[in-house]
Motif scaffolding. Structure first.
Motif, PDB file in Angstrom:
ATOM      1  N   ASN A 197       0.247 -22.694  20.487  1.00 18.05           N
ATOM      2  CA  ASN A 197      -0.472 -23.712  21.251  1.00 18.05           C
ATOM      3  C   ASN A 197       0.504 -24.615  21.981  1.00 18.05           C
ATOM      4  O   ASN A 197       1.641 -24.818  21.539  1.00 18.05           O
ATOM      5  N   TYR A 224      -4.331 -28.253  13.924  1.00 17.65           N
ATOM      6  CA  TYR A 224      -4.287 -26.817  13.671  1.00 17.65           C
ATOM      7  C   TYR A 224      -4.158 -26.534  12.179  1.00 17.65           C
ATOM      8  O   TYR A 224      -3.761 -25.436  11.786  1.00 17.65           O
ATOM      9  N   SER A 260      -6.987 -22.379   9.567  1.00 15.64           N
ATOM     10  CA  SER A 260      -5.807 -22.417  10.424  1.00 15.64           C
ATOM     11  C   SER A 260      -4.737 -23.240   9.731  1.00 15.64           C
ATOM     12  O   SER A 260      -5.045 -24.249   9.074  1.00 15.64           O
ATOM     13  N   TYR A 310      -4.106 -22.351  24.046  1.00 12.43           N
ATOM     14  CA  TYR A 310      -3.563 -21.598  22.923  1.00 12.43           C
ATOM     15  C   TYR A 310      -3.815 -20.110  23.112  1.00 12.43           C
ATOM     16  O   TYR A 310      -4.682 -19.683  23.885  1.00 12.43           O
TER      17      TYR A 310
END
Length: 195
Positions: free
Chosen positions: A89, A32, A57, A99
């Protein structure tokens, strides 16, 4: 409407085809922390437009992340889309994450409009270095004229350490019955760097 349901069901089956998930990718987990850029093409049945697609992200913790996306359209120099907000998530299995995100939305095509989006999605480890997934996004706009639900599916594959090639297709406003024979779709091809 039948064509829309068929397309949505087909995309859902492609996203759900997680029978080939890899333990190797599962042990590594999903990143992420990434930056992504690509070329975006959209078609509404009448016109085809091109844009650039920039996304990022950042993982605040193992479970929470921040997300941002900027799309400046090439054919309409004043037309941009911006999304930004937090996400959460969690791992359903070692090979699959679910998520959700809540985003502030901004569009400017000569007239500003703001709103917010709610996204739910899944990420699957398909094979070593390969990932597939999909999402549904509901967006509500201040002008109240249209609150679309968009269906997205994507696939990425690793081409170098920390570097992926990504392909994505989105069917815009799948609940719109104004024209039951056609979707407005967007296709993105790009690259992602995982930090």
């Amino acid at each position: 409407m039948n064509k829309k349901l068929t397309a949505a069901a087909t995309a859902g089956l492609l996203v759900a085809s997680g029978g080939f998930m890899s333990q190797a990718m599962a042990e590594q987990g999903f990143s992420y922390d990434y930056g992504q850029g690509g070329l975006l093409i959209t078609d509404d049945g009448d016109d085809t437009d091109f844009g650039l697609d920039f996304r990022g992200s950042f993982a605040f913790t193992d479970d929470f992340f921040g997300y941002a996306r900027l799309v400046p359209w090439m054919d309409e120099s004043d037309f941009i889309n911006l999304s930004i907000g937090p996400g959460y998530n969690f791992a359903v299995t070692p090979e699959m994450d679910l998520y959700g995100m809540v985003t502030l939305e901004h569009t400017d095509n000569g007239v500003d409009d703001q709103g917010f989006g709610i996204t739910g999605g899944a990420r699957y480890a398909v094979a070593p270095g390969m990932e597939a997934g999909g999402s549904l996004k509901f967006t509500t706009w201040d002008d109240g004229d249209n609150d679309p639900i968009d269906l997205t599916g994507y696939f990425l594959t690793e081409v170098a350490p920390q570097m992926d090639v990504v392909g994505e297709i989105t069917f815009d406003d799948i609940t719109d019955e104004a024209d039951s024979d056609e979707f407005t779709w967007q296709m993105m091809v790009g690259a992602r760097y995982n930090f």
